[in-house]
Design a protein around this motif. Structure first.
Motif, PDB file in Angstrom:
ATOM      1  N   LEU A   1      -3.785  -0.768  18.972  1.00  0.00           N
ATOM      2  CA  LEU A   1      -2.874  -1.229  20.021  1.00  0.00           C
ATOM      3  C   LEU A   1      -1.920  -2.299  19.491  1.00  0.00           C
ATOM      4  CD1 LEU A   1      -5.328  -1.451  23.073  1.00  0.00           C
ATOM      5  CD2 LEU A   1      -3.607   0.309  22.612  1.00  0.00           C
ATOM      6  N   ASN A   2      -2.414  -3.121  18.570  1.00  0.00           N
ATOM      7  CA  ASN A   2      -1.550  -4.134  17.955  1.00  0.00           C
ATOM      8  C   ASN A   2      -0.446  -3.471  17.126  1.00  0.00           C
ATOM      9  OD1 ASN A   2      -0.896  -6.953  17.111  1.00  0.00           O
ATOM     10  ND2 ASN A   2      -1.537  -6.191  15.111  1.00  0.00           N
ATOM     11  N   ASN A   3      -0.809  -2.396  16.409  1.00  0.00           N
ATOM     12  CA  ASN A   3       0.204  -1.639  15.651  1.00  0.00           C
ATOM     13  C   ASN A   3       1.250  -1.051  16.591  1.00  0.00           C
ATOM     14  OD1 ASN A   3      -0.883  -2.110  13.106  1.00  0.00           O
ATOM     15  ND2 ASN A   3      -2.227  -0.314  13.211  1.00  0.00           N
ATOM     16  N   LEU A   4       0.789  -0.490  17.712  1.00  0.00           N
ATOM     17  CA  LEU A   4       1.725   0.100  18.668  1.00  0.00           C
ATOM     18  C   LEU A   4       2.643  -0.964  19.258  1.00  0.00           C
ATOM     19  CD1 LEU A   4      -0.506   2.644  20.638  1.00  0.00           C
ATOM     20  CD2 LEU A   4       1.109   3.117  18.801  1.00  0.00           C
ATOM     21  N   ALA A   5       2.091  -2.145  19.491  1.00  0.00           N
ATOM     22  CA  ALA A   5       2.914  -3.237  20.036  1.00  0.00           C
ATOM     23  C   ALA A   5       4.011  -3.643  19.062  1.00  0.00           C
ATOM     24  CB  ALA A   5       2.034  -4.439  20.365  1.00  0.00           C
ATOM     25  N   HIS A   6       3.780  -3.404  17.776  1.00  0.00           N
ATOM     26  CA  HIS A   6       4.791  -3.701  16.752  1.00  0.00           C
ATOM     27  C   HIS A   6       5.539  -2.433  16.330  1.00  0.00           C
ATOM     28  CE1 HIS A   6       2.194  -7.287  16.479  1.00  0.00           C
ATOM     29  NE2 HIS A   6       3.272  -7.907  16.029  1.00  0.00           N
ATOM     30  N   PHE A   7       5.491  -1.397  17.194  1.00  0.00           N
ATOM     31  CA  PHE A   7       6.197  -0.132  16.973  1.00  0.00           C
ATOM     32  C   PHE A   7       5.788   0.524  15.652  1.00  0.00           C
ATOM     33  CE2 PHE A   7       8.909  -2.846  19.598  1.00  0.00           C
ATOM     34  CZ  PHE A   7       9.061  -2.026  20.715  1.00  0.00           C
ATOM     35  N   SER A   8       4.494   0.501  15.394  1.00  0.00           N
ATOM     36  CA  SER A   8       3.942   1.152  14.212  1.00  0.00           C
ATOM     37  C   SER A   8       2.805   2.074  14.645  1.00  0.00           C
ATOM     38  CB  SER A   8       3.419   0.108  13.217  1.00  0.00           C
ATOM     39  OG  SER A   8       2.687   0.731  12.168  1.00  0.00           O
ATOM     40  N   LEU A   9       2.726   3.237  14.037  1.00  0.00           N
ATOM     41  CA  LEU A   9       1.654   4.182  14.332  1.00  0.00           C
ATOM     42  C   LEU A   9       0.525   4.111  13.310  1.00  0.00           C
ATOM     43  CD1 LEU A   9       3.745   7.325  15.396  1.00  0.00           C
ATOM     44  CD2 LEU A   9       2.549   5.707  16.870  1.00  0.00           C
ATOM     45  N   GLY A  10       0.581   3.116  12.445  1.00  0.00           N
ATOM     46  CA  GLY A  10      -0.473   2.950  11.459  1.00  0.00           C
ATOM     47  C   GLY A  10      -0.148   3.606  10.133  1.00  0.00           C
ATOM     48  N   PHE A  11      -1.173   3.650   9.271  1.00  0.00           N
ATOM     49  CA  PHE A  11      -1.020   4.170   7.912  1.00  0.00           C
ATOM     50  C   PHE A  11      -1.959   5.352   7.719  1.00  0.00           C
ATOM     51  CE2 PHE A  11      -1.657   4.278   3.333  1.00  0.00           C
ATOM     52  CZ  PHE A  11      -0.363   4.099   2.850  1.00  0.00           C
ATOM     53  N   SER A  12      -1.461   6.414   7.104  1.00  0.00           N
ATOM     54  CA  SER A  12      -2.266   7.615   6.878  1.00  0.00           C
ATOM     55  C   SER A  12      -3.020   7.505   5.559  1.00  0.00           C
ATOM     56  CB  SER A  12      -1.374   8.855   6.845  1.00  0.00           C
ATOM     57  OG  SER A  12      -2.089   9.975   6.347  1.00  0.00           O
ATOM     58  N   PRO A  13      -4.357   7.456   5.598  1.00  0.00           N
ATOM     59  CA  PRO A  13      -5.104   7.422   4.340  1.00  0.00           C
ATOM     60  C   PRO A  13      -5.009   8.726   3.566  1.00  0.00           C
ATOM     61  CG  PRO A  13      -6.594   7.606   6.227  1.00  0.00           C
ATOM     62  CD  PRO A  13      -5.224   7.377   6.776  1.00  0.00           C
ATOM     63  N   ARG A  14      -4.801   9.807   4.276  1.00  0.00           N
ATOM     64  CA  ARG A  14      -4.750  11.120   3.633  1.00  0.00           C
ATOM     65  C   ARG A  14      -3.448  11.320   2.866  1.00  0.00           C
ATOM     66  NH1 ARG A  14      -7.963  15.169   1.793  1.00  0.00           N
ATOM     67  NH2 ARG A  14      -6.914  17.178   1.893  1.00  0.00           N
ATOM     68  N   TYR A  15      -2.335  10.956   3.477  1.00  0.00           N
ATOM     69  CA  TYR A  15      -1.024  11.177   2.876  1.00  0.00           C
ATOM     70  C   TYR A  15      -0.494   9.947   2.149  1.00  0.00           C
ATOM     71  CZ  TYR A  15      -0.900  15.458   5.634  1.00  0.00           C
ATOM     72  OH  TYR A  15      -1.185  16.692   6.178  1.00  0.00           O
ATOM     73  N   GLY A  16      -1.134   8.790   2.345  1.00  0.00           N
ATOM     74  CA  GLY A  16      -0.720   7.588   1.659  1.00  0.00           C
ATOM     75  C   GLY A  16       0.655   7.095   2.053  1.00  0.00           C
ATOM     76  N   MET A  17       1.009   7.206   3.325  1.00  0.00           N
ATOM     77  CA  MET A  17       2.312   6.762   3.808  1.00  0.00           C
ATOM     78  C   MET A  17       2.211   6.428   5.286  1.00  0.00           C
ATOM     79  SD  MET A  17       4.279  10.470   3.894  1.00  0.00           S
ATOM     80  CE  MET A  17       5.832   9.739   4.413  1.00  0.00           C
ATOM     81  N   PRO A  18       3.156   5.649   5.825  1.00  0.00           N
ATOM     82  CA  PRO A  18       3.119   5.329   7.258  1.00  0.00           C
ATOM     83  C   PRO A  18       3.200   6.593   8.120  1.00  0.00           C
ATOM     84  CG  PRO A  18       4.632   3.869   6.109  1.00  0.00           C
ATOM     85  CD  PRO A  18       4.239   4.929   5.122  1.00  0.00           C
ATOM     86  N   VAL A  19       2.436   6.588   9.193  1.00  0.00           N
ATOM     87  CA  VAL A  19       2.403   7.753  10.084  1.00  0.00           C
ATOM     88  C   VAL A  19       3.779   8.002  10.695  1.00  0.00           C
ATOM     89  CG1 VAL A  19       1.373   8.694  12.189  1.00  0.00           C
ATOM     90  CG2 VAL A  19      -0.047   7.433  10.570  1.00  0.00           C
ATOM     91  N   MET A  20       4.510   6.942  11.002  1.00  0.00           N
ATOM     92  CA  MET A  20       5.840   7.100  11.590  1.00  0.00           C
ATOM     93  C   MET A  20       6.771   7.882  10.673  1.00  0.00           C
ATOM     94  SD  MET A  20       7.469   6.050  14.424  1.00  0.00           S
ATOM     95  CE  MET A  20       6.905   4.418  14.928  1.00  0.00           C
ATOM     96  N   ASP A  21       6.725   7.590   9.370  1.00  0.00           N
ATOM     97  CA  ASP A  21       7.563   8.306   8.414  1.00  0.00           C
ATOM     98  C   ASP A  21       7.129   9.758   8.293  1.00  0.00           C
ATOM     99  OD1 ASP A  21       8.805   5.899   8.020  1.00  0.00           O
ATOM    100  OD2 ASP A  21       7.790   5.456   6.121  1.00  0.00           O
ATOM    101  N   LEU A  22       5.826   9.974   8.301  1.00  0.00           N
ATOM    102  CA  LEU A  22       5.297  11.332   8.174  1.00  0.00           C
ATOM    103  C   LEU A  22       5.703  12.198   9.364  1.00  0.00           C
ATOM    104  CD1 LEU A  22       3.489  13.143   6.422  1.00  0.00           C
ATOM    105  CD2 LEU A  22       1.523  12.300   7.720  1.00  0.00           C
ATOM    106  N   ILE A  23       5.560  11.645  10.571  1.00  0.00           N
ATOM    107  CA  ILE A  23       5.947  12.382  11.772  1.00  0.00           C
ATOM    108  C   ILE A  23       7.455  12.589  11.814  1.00  0.00           C
ATOM    109  CG2 ILE A  23       6.066  12.236  14.296  1.00  0.00           C
ATOM    110  CD1 ILE A  23       3.321  10.999  14.286  1.00  0.00           C
ATOM    111  N   GLY A  24       8.208  11.575  11.376  1.00  0.00           N
ATOM    112  CA  GLY A  24       9.664  11.708  11.355  1.00  0.00           C
ATOM    113  C   GLY A  24      10.150  12.843  10.486  1.00  0.00           C
ATOM    114  N   GLN A  25       9.402  13.174   9.425  1.00  0.00           N
ATOM    115  CA  GLN A  25       9.771  14.290   8.562  1.00  0.00           C
ATOM    116  C   GLN A  25       9.540  15.636   9.238  1.00  0.00           C
ATOM    117  OE1 GLN A  25       7.488  13.795   4.969  1.00  0.00           O
ATOM    118  NE2 GLN A  25       8.533  11.893   4.377  1.00  0.00           N
ATOM    119  N   ARG A  26       8.508  15.724  10.076  1.00  0.00           N
ATOM    120  CA  ARG A  26       8.116  17.001  10.686  1.00  0.00           C
ATOM    121  C   ARG A  26       8.685  17.215  12.081  1.00  0.00           C
ATOM    122  NH1 ARG A  26       3.613  19.421   8.220  1.00  0.00           N
ATOM    123  NH2 ARG A  26       3.318  18.514   6.144  1.00  0.00           N
TER     124      ARG A  26
END
Length: 328
Positions: A77-102
């Motif tokens: 929830l703290n990440n969401l409050a800062h407009f971040s979706l967290g970090f993907s351990p699988r892809y090694g990149m921010p979730v926001m960037d990963l979703i933005g690509q797809r």
């Protein structure tokens, strides 16, 4: 009430309803995924082939997976409050960037599929209502319900067999010709060729729904007094159908279209997997298989926001089609 006031009232009502809905979805999705067995650390350590208790503990500490559930929820929830979706351990990149690509691929695919479903459904429903109870009506009903009854993955495979393998007209998968470096109109045409089969496969399930709904709505509207008045004024059948019957029949169609956005996102998982389309549906499938629940939470949240946004657009469209709706 003016059109601007009706629009503002509709948007305000939608926003007030959306805030608690989104919060409820976030918390519910988080706790549901906590019930799933395993996590990204289990899979990553297993793939490395050298999983030890120390390496597993290090991975969980690195990604915060060893924290209590409530602490993980607070961090999320703290990440969401800062407009971040967290970090993907699988892809090694921010979730926001990963979703933005797809995201653009899925939105384009859904828009094309929805347009195909509505246009074909309106055309079939209009013809069925005109020949209600007669042979064309019955044949088209059987034809449309056939696609409603067949699983989406089977339709996708059969379209590949017919148009890619047998006829060779369209590519069987992917999102564009690899290494083509096309630009302008040529790039649009190339992209459209790869999109025709997955969009059609996703749309055919909904054609029957819109066709039957259009038929029922148009038959009901045709029995109204204002339609008989329009005929009495000397308007042609085409003018009456387009200006009076079809416009009022579009109200239930738009309602169902807004409800089907979520269903199309779910159907995109199957379609994007069958056609190797790089979109959110395929990413969600990969996230489930990789136990990357941070990515999955981001996709579920974004999907919820898309559905809410689509329903807000539908409310505005219905207010334009029938101004009386905005007054309630």
């Amino acid at each position: 009430m003016s059109a601007l006031a009706r629009t503002a009232r509709s948007l305000r009502r939608t926003l007030l309803q959306a805030i608690p809905t989104v919060l409820g979805i976030i918390i519910l999705n988080f706790f549901l995924l906590q019930l799933a067995p395993g996590d990204a650390a289990d899979l990553m350590a297993g793939e490395a082939g050298s999983a030890t208790a120390e390496s597993m503990a290090a991975l969980r500490t690195r990604f915060g997976l060893d924290n209590p559930v409530l602490v993980q929820l607070a961090n999320y929830l703290n990440n969401l409050a800062h407009f971040s979706l967290g970090f993907s351990p699988r892809y090694g990149m921010p979730v926001m960037d990963l979703i933005g690509q797809r995201l653009p691929g899925t939105l384009t695919l859904m828009a094309m599929a929805l347009a195909i479903a509505i246009l074909i459904g309106l055309a079939l429903g209009s013809v069925m209502s005109f020949f209600a109870g007669r042979l064309p009506d019955r044949l088209l009903s059987i034809f449309s319900l056939l696609f409603y009854s067949i699983p989406g993955f089977w339709i996708g495979l059969m379209l590949i067999v017919l148009f890619s393998v047998t006829l060779g007209w369209l590519p069987s998968g992917g999102a564009g010709t690899i290494g083509s470096n096309l630009t302008g109109w040529a790039a649009i045409v190339d992209k459209a060729r790869y999109m025709v089969l997955p969009a059609t496969s996703l749309a055919l399930f909904y054609v029957a729904i819109y066709a039957r709904l259009t038929r029922a709505a148009m038959l009901e509207v045709r029995s109204q007094d204002f339609v008989r008045t329009a005929y009495a004024k000397g308007l042609s059948p085409v003018a009456v159908t387009l200006r009076h019957v079809l416009r009022n029949a579009l109200i239930p169609i738009t309602t169902m279209a807004g409800m089907h956005i979520g269903g199309m996102l779910g159907g995109a998982v199957v379609v994007e997997t069958v056609y190797s389309w790089p979109g959110l549906g395929r990413l969600a499938f990969e996230a489930v298989m990789g136990r990357d629940y941070t990515v999955l939470l981001g996709i579920l949240l974004l999907s919820s926001l898309l559905v809410i946004f689509a329903n807000a657009v539908v409310d505005l469209l219905q207010t334009w089609l029938d101004p009386r709706i905005g007054e309630h």
